[in-house]
Design a protein around this motif. Sequence first.
Motif, PDB file in Angstrom:
ATOM      1  N   GLU A 179       0.817  -1.154   0.098  1.00  0.00           N
ATOM      2  CA  GLU A 179      -0.176  -0.176  -0.123  1.00  0.00           C
ATOM      3  C   GLU A 179       0.987   1.152   0.001  1.00  0.00           C
ATOM      4  OE1 GLU A 179      -3.172  -0.601  -0.361  1.00  0.00           O
ATOM      5  OE2 GLU A 179      -3.783   1.575  -0.277  1.00  0.00           O
ATOM      6  N   TRP A 180       0.757   1.870  -1.215  1.00  0.00           N
ATOM      7  CA  TRP A 180       1.752   3.296  -1.265  1.00  0.00           C
ATOM      8  C   TRP A 180       0.764   4.192  -0.788  1.00  0.00           C
ATOM      9  CZ3 TRP A 180       6.703   2.163  -1.973  1.00  0.00           C
ATOM     10  CH2 TRP A 180       6.974   0.877  -2.631  1.00  0.00           C
ATOM     11  N   ALA A 181       1.000   5.523  -1.179  1.00  0.00           N
ATOM     12  CA  ALA A 181       0.404   6.790  -0.841  1.00  0.00           C
ATOM     13  C   ALA A 181      -1.013   6.633  -1.486  1.00  0.00           C
ATOM     14  CB  ALA A 181       1.165   8.040  -1.120  1.00  0.00           C
ATOM     15  N   ALA A 182      -2.019   7.375  -1.034  1.00  0.00           N
ATOM     16  CA  ALA A 182      -3.504   7.691  -1.531  1.00  0.00           C
ATOM     17  C   ALA A 182      -3.044   8.745  -2.561  1.00  0.00           C
ATOM     18  CB  ALA A 182      -4.265   8.218  -0.779  1.00  0.00           C
ATOM     19  N   LEU A 183      -3.832   8.590  -3.829  1.00  0.00           N
ATOM     20  CA  LEU A 183      -3.655   9.607  -4.770  1.00  0.00           C
ATOM     21  C   LEU A 183      -3.866  11.242  -4.060  1.00  0.00           C
ATOM     22  CD1 LEU A 183      -3.510  10.245  -7.826  1.00  0.00           C
ATOM     23  CD2 LEU A 183      -5.823   9.760  -8.008  1.00  0.00           C
ATOM     24  N   ASP A 184      -4.867  11.434  -3.545  1.00  0.00           N
ATOM     25  CA  ASP A 184      -5.289  12.864  -3.021  1.00  0.00           C
ATOM     26  C   ASP A 184      -4.092  13.268  -2.302  1.00  0.00           C
ATOM     27  OD1 ASP A 184      -7.389  11.630  -4.064  1.00  0.00           O
ATOM     28  OD2 ASP A 184      -8.677  12.800  -2.840  1.00  0.00           O
TER      29      ASP A 184
END
Length: 293
Positions: A179-184
Motif C-alpha cells: 500500500e503506497w500513498a493515496a492519490l489525493d
Amino acid sequence: MKLPAAGGLHAINADLHCHSTVSDGWLEPEALVLRALANGVQLLALTDHDEVGGIDAAAEVARAHGLAFVAGVEISVSFAGETIHIVGLGIDHRHPVLVKGLEQVRSGRDARAQLMSEALEKVGIRGALAGARRFARNPALVSRAHFARHLVASGVMPDVRTVFDHYLVRGKPGFVEHEWAALDDAVGWIRAAGGIAVVAHPARYRLSADNLSRLFDRFVAAGGEAVEVVSGAHTDDEMRRFATVARQRGLLASRASDFHGERESPVDLGRCNPLPPDLEPVWSRLLPAAASH
Ligand code: AMP
Ligand code: MN
Ligand code: MN
Ligand code: MN
C-alpha cells in the motif's frame, strides 16, 4: 539560462523525469546532470522515487553549468489495486508537508523488501535482499529494480526486463502487494510544496478504461494539472493516445525520458520525441522557477 530565442517553448529540450542513485538510477545526481548537458538538455528535473535527497547536488551542478533545473519527485501511489506514479515538478523540496509525506511512503519499503526476499527464497533464490542492497546506494530506497539487478548479476536471468516478467510483477513469485500513498495525498503534498502534479507514463498502468478515466477524474479533482504525453516508456501510439487525453481534459503536457541508466533505459536523457505542437508544455509554468535557481 541558455534557452533558444526562436521556436518558442516547444523548441526547448526539456526532460522532466529521470532517476539518480538516490533512488534506482545508475548515475549520481552530478553525473546525471552532466550527461543531460552533454545530450543537449535545456531544462531538467530530477525525479527520484519517493526521495528528494539528490536535488541539492543536482541543482548545484546545473547552476554551475547554466542549465535550467527544477526540483522534482516521483511518488508511488496505490489506486484501484495498481501502483501509479505521480511526478511533482517545481517543488520546494524542503517543504515540511512534502518531506513528511515522502518519509511515510519510504517507510514501508524495508518491510516490503524483506517480504520480497522471503518470497524469492521460496522459489529457491537465496539472499536476494542482501544482493539488492548491494545495488541500492540509498539504504532507504530499495526498489524492485535493485532486486532485478542482483538477479541479473547472479546469473538467474539474462536482463532486468526478463527478471520483472518472471519474478517481480503481480502474479509472479517475488511480487508483494504494497500500500503506497493515496492519490489525493500525493497530489496534495506536491501542491503544498508549490509544485505541479503530473501523471507519469499513463500507458504503463494495468487499469481498465473506466479506472483510468477515474484516475484522471480524481487526479484533476485533487488539483493535478499535467500528464506525461511523451515518455521514454511510451510508444508513438501511446503518445498520441495520451495527447488526446491531455486535450480532452485540458491538461498541461510533459516530456520525460524516465532515464535510469544506459543499460536499462530505451530513451536517453533529452532524446524523447517533441510534444505535439498544439499541447501546452508543462514547462510554460516551470521556467520562471528554473530561472531563479
Ligand atoms: P518499486 O518502486 O520498488 O516498485 O520499483 C519500480 C521500479 O522498477 C520502476 O521505477 C522501474 O525502475 C522498475 N521497473 C518496473 N517495472 C519494470 C519492468 N517491467 N522492466 C524493467 N524495470 C521495471
Ligand atoms: Mn525506477
Ligand atoms: Mn515510474
Ligand atoms: Mn521514473
